[in-house]
Design an enzyme around this catalytic site. Structure first.
Site, mmCIF file in Angstrom:
data_model
loop_
_atom_site.group_PDB
_atom_site.id
_atom_site.type_symbol
_atom_site.label_atom_id
_atom_site.label_comp_id
_atom_site.label_asym_id
_atom_site.label_seq_id
_atom_site.Cartn_x
_atom_site.Cartn_y
_atom_site.Cartn_z
ATOM 1 N N TYR B 271 0.809 -1.215 0.000
ATOM 2 C CA TYR B 271 0.000 0.000 0.000
ATOM 3 C C TYR B 271 0.852 1.279 0.000
ATOM 4 O O TYR B 271 0.616 2.204 -0.768
ATOM 5 C CB TYR B 271 -0.942 -0.002 1.207
ATOM 6 C CG TYR B 271 -1.651 1.308 1.426
ATOM 7 C CD1 TYR B 271 -2.814 1.603 0.731
ATOM 8 C CD2 TYR B 271 -1.157 2.250 2.309
ATOM 9 C CE1 TYR B 271 -3.459 2.814 0.915
ATOM 10 C CE2 TYR B 271 -1.789 3.466 2.493
ATOM 11 C CZ TYR B 271 -2.937 3.742 1.800
ATOM 12 O OH TYR B 271 -3.566 4.940 1.978
ATOM 13 N N ASP B 306 -8.632 -2.740 -1.374
ATOM 14 C CA ASP B 306 -9.804 -1.916 -1.711
ATOM 15 C C ASP B 306 -9.398 -0.633 -2.431
ATOM 16 O O ASP B 306 -10.107 -0.147 -3.302
ATOM 17 C CB ASP B 306 -10.574 -1.571 -0.435
ATOM 18 C CG ASP B 306 -9.676 -0.956 0.619
ATOM 19 O OD1 ASP B 306 -8.875 -1.718 1.204
ATOM 20 O OD2 ASP B 306 -9.757 0.240 0.857
ATOM 21 N N LYS B 378 -11.970 -8.555 4.908
ATOM 22 C CA LYS B 378 -12.399 -7.175 5.202
ATOM 23 C C LYS B 378 -13.042 -6.575 3.958
ATOM 24 O O LYS B 378 -12.406 -6.461 2.927
ATOM 25 C CB LYS B 378 -11.166 -6.358 5.605
ATOM 26 C CG LYS B 378 -11.329 -4.849 5.546
ATOM 27 C CD LYS B 378 -11.844 -4.301 6.848
ATOM 28 C CE LYS B 378 -11.836 -2.800 6.914
ATOM 29 N NZ LYS B 378 -10.534 -2.203 7.055
#
Lengths: 273, 521
Positions: B271, B306, B378
């Protein structure tokens, strides 16, 4: 019966919200009071709405959102009205054009690529907005500025410092700078935007470049207040921004794209500050 | 629970590819340390004070590590110097840390104890630190038992209700968090101040001003956990706490989170590279050490896939998410994490006007569940296609909740009707929780009562994404992870091996590098 013969027409001199009957002034509200739900809390909500000029006030629901918090949904009818005919709003002054048309205008009227730099400035790391406008792919079926044949569009990404942005803009001989601001807590976006324009003014860049601000909480008047030339809010498409840039660029050269109108004089800069 | 009939051989191929992709990086991890790892090492020993610089707190660990890094001696590991210092000065770690940070002791000018003595001292210190982490973990698990904890990593008890607070002021955050818990939230995430991930130090003390969130500090962690402990006991239901273990201080946040009994940490192997432009090597090396701490403390991580769907198109790029999940899974298990701790992330971000969008979203959510059956998946809510129409937005969240409960997602981050407008108001969160409770309750066993039509739209979409994932991982394997990232393998973002922030904090380990945590955690 009132003897009406058809639907009541809107009175633009006295414009009010519309629910199901013209002029009913119906408004829906939702808010939380930091007290437990109780008959007193309900009365407090009603009085609060009355003070805002609503009458009658109907409490649709009073819910316990948490200990010590009541959330209300309320309908009220306002007696206030506004004169719609007297309203003046500062709007971005540009006709919306398609990508092909904009490319064609730049090719034929300017004859070189316009250089456009885009960035999220300061601590802001949210590139969703600038990416939607700049990146090839664009947004909602409207291609991004990188896709324009006659724009040299460069997305500098997130967290670009104002001083660096201007340095890069000078190096690239930018014609336009797009700044995206998403984070607005404590009005950080306004502070950053104003800081950029103060620096640009000091460096004498206001005449040389078109400054455009964008973001979900950015409006054209806010952008003007911060010293920018234009501001674009939620739902803006890349072609909206490109339309403005090309029109403003030509306007500064004393060229109007609207054939019917006489030539508009080049706009004086800095008059708002 | 209804399952998709995915080809297990293809899934196995993905895992093998991810393992091969990660192998050269594991070599890189082995050969380096970073200033953040060395700072985290000192923090685990108890050096958690701060000095004042330019009127602001500056952590002692930064003052100490800055000096050693400038002297070019960190290849030995900070413990090589610090353990010796403790022997020579007969001080505790906290005392010595304070003295060194204030310039009262120079670690490089002290006489040296015999090498074996220094090593034995370092090991003893690290063992004590590990025991403390275990004690904190057991304390946390005790509160979970004492209250009522229905969390099941496989999602068998329905999705966990997860909301964020983000006032910028830790004391206001506490009010909002308590209110959310009372309304039914199971987990609270305190959003960090924007760009904290780019600070190369962890701010100190309780903070009351932040931008778009609240600074992650040890004291803020403690304040919030204390409030949630109290709320958990009052409600008879354990409320989890989340923070963000990403950015330039990944290992330190893991250490502080473990010490302050956090339950969840957002932690992703890539990330920082992609979305914060942090140097690749720095991130990959840091994530490993952070995950060693996380594994011992049995914190559930949430990975950040996400985010890919906020920059790349969500309909077209499901394979990027899945490929990244396999890579995150591989790096996590390399750091001794078990599957029940790997909260692999994904999101419902497809264009709501896309035909049959819910069938595609169900396919993506169900395949994530089926491919990682033991992982606490998640699931992140729509954000990209949200605007100020809060009523439509609330409806999008309802459908997101429906997909979540239908497909057995474990951790559901509840969407907010006011997404894209402001950080949530108290009533926004309340409304969102009410929405989720209604749908999670009303469709509780729907997933167990249906089956997917063989070769139907949903199955075919899942198969297509899996095929694309195999191809994507093969491409990454062919180029190598770093080169592939440079060529936009994920989220349409390009990064280079030596570019990005924090590269100068990467240090080659010298012969005899001393850090017993790598064996003990």
């Amino acid at each position: 019966m009132s003897g009406e013969t058809g639907p009541r027409k809107v009175n633009l001199k006295k414009l009010r919200p519309y629910g199901d009957i013209m002029d009913d002034g119906t408004v829906q509200l939702c808010f939380t009071l930091p007290v437990e739900p109780s008959p007193e809390a309900r009365e407090a909500a009603v009085q609060f709405c009355q003070k805002m000029g609503f009458d009658p006030v109907k409490v649709a629901t009073m819910e316990k959102a948490a200990e010590g918090f009541s959330t209300f949904v309320i309908y009220g009818n306002t007696k206030f009205s506004v004169d719609f005919t007297a309203i003046k709003v500062l709007k971005v002054d540009a006709q919306k054009r398609a990508r092909e048309e904009i490319d064609e205008i730049i090719r034929t009227r300017i004859g070189r690529k316009l250089v456009v730099l885009g960035a999220c400035t300061g601590f802001d790391a949210h590139t969703v907005g600038i990416d939607a406008i700049m990146n090839m792919k664009g947004f909602a079926g409207d291609y991004g500025l990188e896709r324009y044949q006659w724009l040299d569009a460069r997305n500098l990404g997130a967290q670009v410092l104002n001083e660096d942005l201007l340095k890069r803009a000078v190096e690239a001989k930018a014609d336009a700078i797009l700044v995206s601001k998403v984070v607005t807590q404590h009005n950080i976006h306004q502070r950053d935007l104003k800081d950029l324009m103060a620096r640009a003014k000091k460096q004498g860049l206001l005449e040389k470049m078109i400054f455009v601000a964008g973001g979900p909480r950015v409006t054209h008047p806010l952008a003007l207040e911060c010293g920018f030339d234009a501001g674009f809010g939620v739902g803006t498409k890349p072609s909206d921004v490109a339309s403005y840039i090309v029109e403003e660029f030509l306007r500064r050269q004393g060229v109007s794209l609207d054939e019917a109108k006489p030539k508009a004089p080049a706009r004086k800069k800095g008059k708002k500050s | 629970m209804a399952h998709l009939s995915l080809d297990p051989k293809k899934i196995e191929t993905c895992r093998k590819l991810a393992s091969s992709i990660a192998r050269p990086i594991e070599g890189l991890i082995q050969a380096h340390t970073t200033i953040a790892i060395e700072r985290a090492t000192l923090r685990l020993l108890g050096v958690n004070g701060a000095v004042t610089r330019n009127g602001q707190y500056y952590p002692e660990v930064n003052a100490i590590i800055d000096t050693l890094h400038k002297a070019g001696v960190l290849g030995q590991g900070v413990l090589h110097w610090f353990a010796n210092g403790m022997i020579q000065k007969k001080m505790s770690a906290a005392e010595l840390g304070s003295a060194v940070a204030r310039g009262k002791v120079d670690l490089l000018k002290l006489p040296r104890a015999p090498e074996a003595t220094v090593r034995a001292k370092a090991r003893e210190l690290c063992e004590q630190a590990r025991d403390l982490l275990v004690e904190r973990r057991e304390q946390r698990d005790g509160i979970r038992r004492e209250t009522r904890d229905t969390f099941d990593p496989e999602g068998k008890n329905g999705p966990l209700l997860y909301v964020i607070v983000a006032t910028g002021n830790i004391f206001d955050d506490v009010i909002q968090a308590r209110a959310a818990a009372q309304a039914g939230a199971d987990a609270i995430a305190v959003i960090r101040s924007t760009a904290q991930s780019l600070l190369d130090f962890v701010p100190h003390g309780a903070t009351t001003e932040g931008f778009g969130g609240t600074y992650a500090t040890q004291e803020n962690f403690r304040i919030m956990r204390e409030a949630l402990d109290e709320e958990s006991r009052k409600l008879g239901r354990y409320i989890r706490l989340t923070n963000y273990c990403s950015g330039l201080c990944m290992p330190e946040i893991a250490a502080l989170g473990a010490l302050e009994r956090l339950d969840f940490l957002l932690n992703d192997a890539m990330y920082g590279i992609l979305f914060r432009d942090i140097n690749m090597k720095r991130t990959l090396i840091d994530q490993h050490f952070s995950r060693l701490i996380i594994a011992l403390s049995r914190i559930v991580i949430h990975t950040g896939e996400d985010n890919y769907l906020t920059t790349a198109d969500a309909v077209e790029n499901g394979h990027q998410v899945l490929a990244s999940q396999f890579i995150n899974e591989r790096f996590a298990s390399h750091a001794h994490m078990t599957e029940n701790l790997m909260g692999l992330g994904h999101a419902q971000e497809m264009n709501p006007e896309h035909p049959n969008v819910f069938l595609l979203e169900i396919a993506r959510a169900q395949m994530t569940r089926d491919i990682f059956p033991k992982a606490p998946i998640k699931f992140m809510p729509p954000t990209r296609h949200k605007c100020g129409d809060i009523f439509y937005s609330h409806l999008m969240d309802a459908m997101f909740n429906f997909v979540g409960v239908l497909t057995g997602q474990t951790i559901q981050l509840l969407g907010m009707a006011t997404e894209a407008m402001h950080t949530p108001l108290l009533q926004d969160r309340w409304m969102s929780i009410k929405n989720a409770k209604y749908i999670f309750g009303g469709a509780k066993d729907l997933g167990a009562d249906i089956s997917f039509r063989p070769n139907g739209i949903i199955e075919k979409w899942a198969e297509k994404v899996l095929d694309e994932t195999v191809a994507h991982l093969e491409m990454i394997h062919g180029k190598g992870l770093m080169k592939a990232i440079e060529e936009r393998a994920f989220a349409e973002v390009s990064r280079t091996e030596t570019g990005g922030k924090g590269h100068d904090g990467v240090i080659v380990r010298a012969q005899g590098y001393l850090n017993p945590f790598f064996e003990l955690l």
